[in-house]
Design an enzyme around this catalytic site. Structure first.
Site, PDB file in Angstrom:
ATOM      1  N   ARG A  56       0.822  -1.211   0.000  1.00 17.92           N
ATOM      2  CA  ARG A  56       0.000   0.000   0.000  1.00 17.92           C
ATOM      3  C   ARG A  56       0.853   1.257   0.000  1.00 17.92           C
ATOM      4  NH1 ARG A  56      -5.463  -0.928   3.425  1.00 17.92           N
ATOM      5  NH2 ARG A  56      -4.397  -2.449   4.709  1.00 17.92           N
ATOM      6  N   GLU A  88      -3.649  -0.303  -4.187  1.00 18.10           N
ATOM      7  CA  GLU A  88      -4.697  -0.311  -3.156  1.00 18.10           C
ATOM      8  C   GLU A  88      -5.920  -1.022  -3.746  1.00 18.10           C
ATOM      9  OE1 GLU A  88      -5.643   0.780   0.074  1.00 18.10           O
ATOM     10  OE2 GLU A  88      -7.562   0.041  -0.662  1.00 18.10           O
ATOM     11  N   LEU A  89      -6.444  -2.006  -3.015  1.00 16.21           N
ATOM     12  CA  LEU A  89      -7.546  -2.828  -3.535  1.00 16.21           C
ATOM     13  C   LEU A  89      -8.750  -2.006  -3.981  1.00 16.21           C
ATOM     14  CD1 LEU A  89      -7.527  -5.779  -0.939  1.00 16.21           C
ATOM     15  CD2 LEU A  89      -6.903  -5.928  -3.357  1.00 16.21           C
ATOM     16  N   ALA A 139      -3.490 -10.369  -1.380  1.00 14.23           N
ATOM     17  CA  ALA A 139      -3.984  -9.262  -0.535  1.00 14.23           C
ATOM     18  C   ALA A 139      -5.465  -9.410  -0.229  1.00 14.23           C
ATOM     19  CB  ALA A 139      -3.748  -7.927  -1.239  1.00 14.23           C
ATOM     20  N   LYS A 142     -14.236 -13.498   2.165  1.00 15.57           N
ATOM     21  CA  LYS A 142     -13.420 -14.509   1.484  1.00 15.57           C
ATOM     22  C   LYS A 142     -14.288 -15.373   0.567  1.00 15.57           C
ATOM     23  CE  LYS A 142      -9.656 -14.756   1.769  1.00 15.57           C
ATOM     24  NZ  LYS A 142      -8.641 -13.908   1.060  1.00 15.57           N
ATOM     25  N   PRO A 171      -6.310 -21.942   2.005  1.00  9.08           N
ATOM     26  CA  PRO A 171      -5.482 -22.335   3.161  1.00  9.08           C
ATOM     27  C   PRO A 171      -6.316 -22.472   4.422  1.00  9.08           C
ATOM     28  CG  PRO A 171      -4.748 -20.216   2.223  1.00  9.08           C
ATOM     29  CD  PRO A 171      -6.099 -20.530   1.650  1.00  9.08           C
TER      30      PRO A 171
HETATM   31  N1  LIG Z   1      -2.899 -16.449   7.944  1.00  8.28           N
HETATM   32  C1  LIG Z   1      -3.826 -17.373   7.844  1.00  8.28           C
HETATM   33  O1  LIG Z   1      -3.984 -18.226   8.732  1.00  8.28           O
HETATM   34  C2  LIG Z   1      -4.705 -17.452   6.627  1.00  8.28           C
HETATM   35  C3  LIG Z   1      -5.582 -18.544   6.533  1.00  8.28           C
HETATM   36  C4  LIG Z   1      -6.401 -18.638   5.414  1.00  8.28           C
HETATM   37  C5  LIG Z   1      -6.329 -17.693   4.416  1.00  8.28           C
HETATM   38  N2  LIG Z   1      -5.468 -16.634   4.547  1.00  8.28           N
HETATM   39  C6  LIG Z   1      -5.459 -15.662   3.448  1.00  8.28           C
HETATM   40  O2  LIG Z   1      -4.119 -15.443   3.063  1.00  8.28           O
HETATM   41  C7  LIG Z   1      -3.965 -14.091   2.614  1.00  8.28           C
HETATM   42  C8  LIG Z   1      -2.848 -13.431   3.392  1.00  8.28           C
HETATM   43  O3  LIG Z   1      -3.184 -13.454   4.773  1.00  8.28           O
HETATM   44  P1  LIG Z   1      -2.088 -13.075   5.866  1.00  8.28           P
HETATM   45  O4  LIG Z   1      -2.292 -13.971   7.025  1.00  8.28           O
HETATM   46  O5  LIG Z   1      -0.768 -12.981   5.243  1.00  8.28           O
HETATM   47  O6  LIG Z   1      -2.640 -11.643   6.298  1.00  8.28           O
HETATM   48  P2  LIG Z   1      -1.874 -10.240   6.437  1.00  8.28           P
HETATM   49  O7  LIG Z   1      -0.530 -10.436   7.004  1.00  8.28           O
HETATM   50  O8  LIG Z   1      -2.825  -9.361   7.176  1.00  8.28           O
HETATM   51  O9  LIG Z   1      -1.738  -9.760   4.944  1.00  8.28           O
HETATM   52  C9  LIG Z   1      -2.799  -9.158   4.240  1.00  8.28           C
HETATM   53  C10 LIG Z   1      -2.205  -8.271   3.182  1.00  8.28           C
HETATM   54  O10 LIG Z   1      -3.269  -7.663   2.439  1.00  8.28           O
HETATM   55  C11 LIG Z   1      -2.999  -6.280   2.340  1.00  8.28           C
HETATM   56  N3  LIG Z   1      -4.227  -5.495   2.250  1.00  8.28           N
HETATM   57  C12 LIG Z   1      -5.270  -5.463   3.111  1.00  8.28           C
HETATM   58  N4  LIG Z   1      -6.182  -4.564   2.709  1.00  8.28           N
HETATM   59  C13 LIG Z   1      -5.686  -4.007   1.579  1.00  8.28           C
HETATM   60  C14 LIG Z   1      -6.159  -3.003   0.692  1.00  8.28           C
HETATM   61  N5  LIG Z   1      -7.317  -2.378   0.910  1.00  8.28           N
HETATM   62  N6  LIG Z   1      -5.390  -2.682  -0.383  1.00  8.28           N
HETATM   63  C15 LIG Z   1      -4.208  -3.298  -0.603  1.00  8.28           C
HETATM   64  N7  LIG Z   1      -3.706  -4.244   0.201  1.00  8.28           N
HETATM   65  C16 LIG Z   1      -4.439  -4.599   1.280  1.00  8.28           C
HETATM   66  C17 LIG Z   1      -2.266  -5.933   3.624  1.00  8.28           C
HETATM   67  O11 LIG Z   1      -1.574  -4.706   3.462  1.00  8.28           O
HETATM   68  P3  LIG Z   1      -1.076  -3.856   4.746  1.00  8.28           P
HETATM   69  O12 LIG Z   1       0.143  -4.572   5.251  1.00  8.28           O
HETATM   70  O13 LIG Z   1      -0.791  -2.509   4.187  1.00  8.28           O
HETATM   71  O14 LIG Z   1      -2.206  -3.882   5.727  1.00  8.28           O
HETATM   72  C18 LIG Z   1      -1.354  -7.128   3.751  1.00  8.28           C
HETATM   73  O15 LIG Z   1      -0.224  -6.968   2.969  1.00  8.28           O
HETATM   74  C19 LIG Z   1      -5.327 -13.424   2.798  1.00  8.28           C
HETATM   75  O16 LIG Z   1      -6.005 -13.482   1.577  1.00  8.28           O
HETATM   76  C20 LIG Z   1      -5.998 -14.290   3.837  1.00  8.28           C
HETATM   77  O17 LIG Z   1      -7.398 -14.226   3.734  1.00  8.28           O
HETATM   78  C21 LIG Z   1      -4.655 -16.495   5.627  1.00  8.28           C
END
Ligand SMILES: NC(=O)c1ccc[n+]([C@@H]2O[C@H](COP(=O)([O-])OP(=O)(O)OC[C@H]3O[C@@H](n4cnc5c(N)ncnc54)[C@H](OP(=O)(O)O)[C@@H]3O)[C@@H](O)[C@H]2O)c1
Length: 354
Positions: free
Chosen positions: A56, A83-84, A104, A189, A212
């Site tokens: 971002r 930005e989404l 993201a 999601k 995941p």
């Molecule tokens: N971790 C888990 O256990 C898990 C399990 C199942 C699925 N997932 C999926 O895996 C993916 C990554 O998850 P994560 O755990 O790595 O979460 P995370 O660390 O919170 O990463 C989310 C990313 O999305 C970005 N983002 C959020 N809102 C945005 C916007 N409006 N515009 C642009 N970028 C945006 C965030 O940017 P900022 O850093 O600037 O906020 C961050 O880089 C997601 O799709 C999540 O649903 C995760």
């Protein structure tokens, strides 16, 4: 090379071929500052890909330092602002890419305005990214990161012994009956994954989704990822995290876990295997909270792990199955021992565990 084993020579030639191919392949990773995406960027750079990483705010040193610190050849990583919620925001990052990993998504669990803070940016942002892919005309495949939240939540459980890719969360049920604050994430999601698959069909774009379960292991992010904090709550003893962990096992009767490294390798596997299609659940192992507590108390006796859990089911009911992913040729390398050993080491390094 006289006398050399022809089998080994063939394998070496294939490895060199793969490295050459990857060195000329540019891929985009969205949300690169986050937990999963930053590890994915690390894996891709390690394998020789050229990576366009969207964040971002590329000027925010605290949010991108961990990406810039990944060892690599100078030219192989480029950061882009995206930005989404902004139309066309991903155009520049996606231009010229052969593959896009759309990771993201808003991951806030208790947003002030669920529709505008979480659901809208997830769904419209996914469509934004896919529209950039169509415009680019170079993208051969998109891997979209969904979540087990998109398969697990529904009223009845009249299914088989496992959840497979035919299962979808019932959005109406979640909107009207789910009382905890994560309902918006669950809806976001589900709708984002459905929108991605639909867009792929309607616009002749090759989209696969990966689903995941709870992602655990180490991390390169400056802050400790929520999923790691929750999974380790039996060791850290943080009551609010432990409460959420117990809630997480309610849909299936068990916690389903995957190591971040396996998850990222599965993303790359899906990108590199054109014969794969549709949805892929990525789940390495299932374990009910009560069993996990016993396992952790034995493996890490130095921590005071509670082992009495009358308030949670002791056996799993419906586990998300990775049969489709495994039958496509992917193999999980890391099980419960590695998932927790790496996470414990990481939390010790961060000072969250002694
Ligand atoms: N971790 C888990 O256990 C898990 C399990 C199942 C699925 N997932 C999926 O895996 C993916 C990554 O998850 P994560 O755990 O790595 O979460 P995370 O660390 O919170 O990463 C989310 C990313 O999305 C970005 N983002 C959020 N809102 C945005 C916007 N409006 N515009 C642009 N970028 C945006 C965030 O940017 P900022 O850093 O600037 O906020 C961050 O880089 C997601 O799709 C999540 O649903 C995760």
């Amino acid at each position: 090379m006289e006398g050399a084993n022809p089998q080994i020579l063939k394998m070496a030639a294939e490895i060199i071929h793969d490295q050459d191919r990857r060195a000329t392949t540019t891929v985009c990773v969205t949300g690169a500052s986050g937990y999963v995406a930053s590890w994915l960027v690390k894996c891709l750079l390690n394998q020789g890909y050229i990576v366009h990483a969207t964040v971002r705010d590329p000027e925010n040193e605290a949010k991108v330092r961990h990406l810039l610190d990944i060892p690599r050849d100078e030219e192989t990583l480029k950061l882009f602002r995206a930005e989404l919620s902004e139309d066309g925001s991903f155009d520049a990052a996606v231009a010229g890419c052969a593959g896009v990993f759309h990771v993201a998504s808003p991951t806030e669990f208790a947003p002030k305005d669920p529709e505008n803070d979480v659901i809208k940016p997830a769904v419209e942002g996914t469509l934004n990214v896919l529209q950039s892919c169509t415009k680019a005309k170079t993208v051969k495949r998109v891997v979209v990161t969904s979540s087990a939240a998109a398969i697990a939540m529904k009223e009845s459980e009249d299914q088989n012994q496992y959840m497979d890719e035919s299962c979808w969360t019932d959005v109406d049920f979640v909107r009207t009956k789910m009382s905890n604050s994560s309902w918006a994430y669950t809806v976001s999601k589900t709708l984002a994954e459905q929108a991605a698959l639909q867009y792929g069909k309607e616009h002749d774009l090759d989209v696969v989704t990966i689903i995941p379960v709870i992602v655990v292991g180490s991390s390169i992010t400056p802050t400790i990822p929520i999923s790691v904090q929750l999974a380790l709550s039996l060791l850290t003893g943080i009551p609010s995290d432990l409460q959420v962990l117990k809630e997480l096992q309610l849909p299936s009767g068990a916690l389903s876990l995957v190591h971040v490294d396996d998850l990222c390798k599965a993303h790359i596997f899906l990108m590199e295997n054109p014969s794969t299609e549709g949805r892929y659940i990525c789940n390495a192992t299932d374990i009910p909270v009560a069993q996990l507590a016993h396992y952790l108390s034995k493996r890490y006796p130095e921590y005071n792990v509670p082992t009495q859990f009358e308030d949670v089911p002791v056996i799993s009911k419906l586990n998300p199955s990775s049969k489709k992913l495994v039958e496509s040729g992917f193999s999980f390398k890391l099980g419960l021992d590695e998932i927790f050993d790496d996470a414990v080491k990481y939390l010790k390094m961060k000072g969250m565990l002694n």
